[in-house]
Write a protein that holds these residues in place. Structure first.
Motif, PDB file in Angstrom:
ATOM      1  N   THR A   3     -43.404  23.567 -35.438  1.00 55.17           N
ATOM      2  CA  THR A   3     -44.061  22.273 -35.303  1.00 55.17           C
ATOM      3  C   THR A   3     -43.828  21.740 -33.898  1.00 55.17           C
ATOM      4  N   THR A   4     -44.594  20.716 -33.521  1.00 52.68           N
ATOM      5  CA  THR A   4     -44.413  20.060 -32.226  1.00 52.68           C
ATOM      6  C   THR A   4     -44.134  18.585 -32.460  1.00 52.68           C
ATOM      7  N   LEU A   5     -43.067  18.075 -31.862  1.00 51.69           N
ATOM      8  CA  LEU A   5     -42.689  16.678 -32.028  1.00 51.69           C
ATOM      9  C   LEU A   5     -42.117  16.167 -30.706  1.00 51.69           C
ATOM     10  N   SER A   6     -42.881  15.325 -30.032  1.00 52.59           N
ATOM     11  CA  SER A   6     -42.414  14.769 -28.762  1.00 52.59           C
ATOM     12  C   SER A   6     -41.440  13.608 -28.978  1.00 52.59           C
ATOM     13  N   GLN A   7     -41.671  12.868 -30.055  1.00 52.38           N
ATOM     14  CA  GLN A   7     -40.816  11.717 -30.323  1.00 52.38           C
ATOM     15  C   GLN A   7     -40.795  11.453 -31.822  1.00 52.38           C
ATOM     16  N   SER A   8     -39.616  11.281 -32.381  1.00 53.16           N
ATOM     17  CA  SER A   8     -39.517  11.017 -33.809  1.00 53.16           C
ATOM     18  C   SER A   8     -40.033   9.618 -34.128  1.00 53.16           C
ATOM     19  N   ASP A   9     -40.552   9.467 -35.334  1.00 49.99           N
ATOM     20  CA  ASP A   9     -41.049   8.174 -35.809  1.00 49.99           C
ATOM     21  C   ASP A   9     -40.634   8.044 -37.270  1.00 49.99           C
ATOM     22  N   LEU A  10     -39.537   7.309 -37.515  1.00 54.65           N
ATOM     23  CA  LEU A  10     -38.962   7.206 -38.855  1.00 54.65           C
ATOM     24  C   LEU A  10     -38.781   5.730 -39.208  1.00 54.65           C
ATOM     25  N   PRO A  11     -39.858   5.084 -39.638  1.00 49.53           N
ATOM     26  CA  PRO A  11     -39.810   3.649 -39.938  1.00 49.53           C
ATOM     27  C   PRO A  11     -38.742   3.328 -40.979  1.00 49.53           C
ATOM     28  N   GLY A  12     -37.993   2.269 -40.721  1.00 49.04           N
ATOM     29  CA  GLY A  12     -36.963   1.842 -41.655  1.00 49.04           C
ATOM     30  C   GLY A  12     -35.585   2.385 -41.336  1.00 49.04           C
ATOM     31  N   LEU A  13     -35.508   3.464 -40.537  1.00 48.88           N
ATOM     32  CA  LEU A  13     -34.205   3.986 -40.126  1.00 48.88           C
ATOM     33  C   LEU A  13     -33.797   3.346 -38.796  1.00 48.88           C
ATOM     34  N   ASP A  14     -32.502   3.182 -38.614  1.00 50.09           N
ATOM     35  CA  ASP A  14     -31.961   2.488 -37.445  1.00 50.09           C
ATOM     36  C   ASP A  14     -31.781   3.477 -36.290  1.00 50.09           C
ATOM     37  N   LEU A  15     -32.681   3.410 -35.287  1.00 47.29           N
ATOM     38  CA  LEU A  15     -32.589   4.292 -34.126  1.00 47.29           C
ATOM     39  C   LEU A  15     -31.444   3.814 -33.229  1.00 47.29           C
ATOM     40  N   MET A  16     -30.404   4.623 -33.120  1.00 48.89           N
ATOM     41  CA  MET A  16     -29.245   4.291 -32.280  1.00 48.89           C
ATOM     42  C   MET A  16     -29.473   4.664 -30.825  1.00 48.89           C
ATOM     43  N   HIS A  17     -30.106   5.830 -30.634  1.00 48.99           N
ATOM     44  CA  HIS A  17     -30.166   6.381 -29.275  1.00 48.99           C
ATOM     45  C   HIS A  17     -31.326   7.356 -29.165  1.00 48.99           C
ATOM     46  N   LEU A  32     -24.971  10.265 -39.491  1.00 50.28           N
ATOM     47  CA  LEU A  32     -26.084  10.129 -38.553  1.00 50.28           C
ATOM     48  C   LEU A  32     -27.150  11.159 -38.878  1.00 50.28           C
ATOM     49  N   LEU A  33     -28.387  10.834 -38.546  1.00 47.00           N
ATOM     50  CA  LEU A  33     -29.477  11.806 -38.566  1.00 47.00           C
ATOM     51  C   LEU A  33     -29.816  12.131 -37.118  1.00 47.00           C
ATOM     52  N   MET A  34     -29.652  13.398 -36.750  1.00 45.39           N
ATOM     53  CA  MET A  34     -29.959  13.837 -35.385  1.00 45.39           C
ATOM     54  C   MET A  34     -31.231  14.668 -35.402  1.00 45.39           C
ATOM     55  N   VAL A  35     -32.189  14.287 -34.561  1.00 46.80           N
ATOM     56  CA  VAL A  35     -33.479  14.962 -34.493  1.00 46.80           C
ATOM     57  C   VAL A  35     -33.636  15.551 -33.093  1.00 46.80           C
ATOM     58  N   ALA A  36     -33.826  16.862 -33.012  1.00 43.38           N
ATOM     59  CA  ALA A  36     -34.062  17.526 -31.724  1.00 43.38           C
ATOM     60  C   ALA A  36     -35.570  17.573 -31.471  1.00 43.38           C
TER      61      ALA A  36
END
Length: 298
Positions: A3-17, A32-36
């Motif tokens: 798959t291709t993902l330039s930027q994660s988009d997870l509404p409702g989750l708290d983006l720390m960094h 934590l949820l870490m997305v590469a």
């Protein structure tokens, strides 16, 4: 298929960094949820075009090494299934291979680097001073030459957009204390030595690598973030290695070489990279994942 993902988009989750490559979300339960992502950075600048599937490959090679080295040092993985924390309506296939749920640790403020060969900033420092991170080396060493024994050459953690700087072991002691500094040095060299020997059996030289460490509330030391990926390590094909030269590597060297031909001041915004350079870089990541871990995502 990747798959291709330039930027994660997870509404409702708290983006720390949101880093150069990884997006980190706080799950509020000690994890934590870490997305590469597939973002491509060079010279500390994120470039406009991603490398399709790169985040999946980085995540899978990290997971492979975390499992292989768990007998040496515990790591941050929890083993929890990623799909159990994704918001409703999010396609789990976008995140399944590029994400992990990890323990929430206190990161140590040093980049823990092990060097087995004299290359990169280590080679530059040696040429100027005969030493790397305060460690005096034998005279007459050549570029890319194997060192008599691996050395621990930490660096500072720079702010986003700045460059890390090599520091001495005494500097690490000043930052985190003698006991913890010695534990980090010992773990770094043990992990490097294990991975170097494993890669050598597969015709690959692990020249150097960078680890991140963190502590839990009990003071247990964990290896975390990414581990032994082509982004955090120099992997060279053994059949292309020659002392006195800068060997080809399994990373984004194609991108760096292309950017060096441009009239670009290495500050944001970065230039667009041609599709053929992107594809050749993607193929190098895929080859590293296959040769080291025996994993193919195509």
């Amino acid at each position: 298929m990747p798959t291709t993902l330039s930027q994660s988009d997870l509404p409702g989750l708290d983006l720390m960094h949101r880093g150069k490559v990884r997006d980190v979300y706080d799950l509020k339960d000690g994890c934590l949820l870490m997305v590469a992502s597939d973002r491509l950075s060079a010279f500390d600048v994120v470039l406009p075009k991603p490398i399709p599937g790169k985040g999946e490959m980085l995540c899978q090679i990290s997971n492979f090494w975390f499992e292989k080295t768990a007998h040496i040092l515990p790591n941050h993985l929890t083993g929890r299934a990623v799909e159990t924390v994704l918001p409703e309506g999010v396609d789990p296939s976008l995140y399944a291979l590029r994400s992990v749920i990890t323990k929430k640790l206190k990161p140590l403020p040093v980049e823990a680097i092990a060097r087995g060969y004299l290359i990169g900033s280590g080679w530059k420092d040696y040429q100027k001073t005969g030493a790397v991170s305060g460690i005096t080396l034998p005279e007459g060493l050549r570029q890319a030459e194997q060192l008599p024994a691996p050395i621990f050459t930490p660096s500072s953690k720079a702010a986003v957009g700045d460059h890390d700087e090599n520091i001495s072991f005494d500097d690490v002691v000043a930052l985190i204390g003698q006991d913890l500094a010695e534990r980090v040095r010992e773990a770094t060299l043990a992990l490097y030595s294990f991975a170097r020997d494993f890669a050598a059996e597969r015709g690959i030289i692990l020249a150097d690598t960078k680890f991140e460490f963190g502590l839990d509330e009990q003071g247990t030391l964990y290896v975390m973030d990414e581990m032994l990926t082509p982004d955090s390590s120099r992997y060279w094909p053994a059949d292309g290695y020659q002392v006195g030269t800068s060997p080809p590597s399994f990373d984004k060297q194609f991108v760096r070489d292309y950017l060096e031909t441009l009239d670009w001041n290495k500050t944001a915004p970065g230039p667009e990279v041609p599709d053929d350079v992107i594809e050749r870089t993607r193929a190098k990541y895929a080859e590293a994942l296959d040769r080291i871990a025996g994993i193919r995502l195509d």
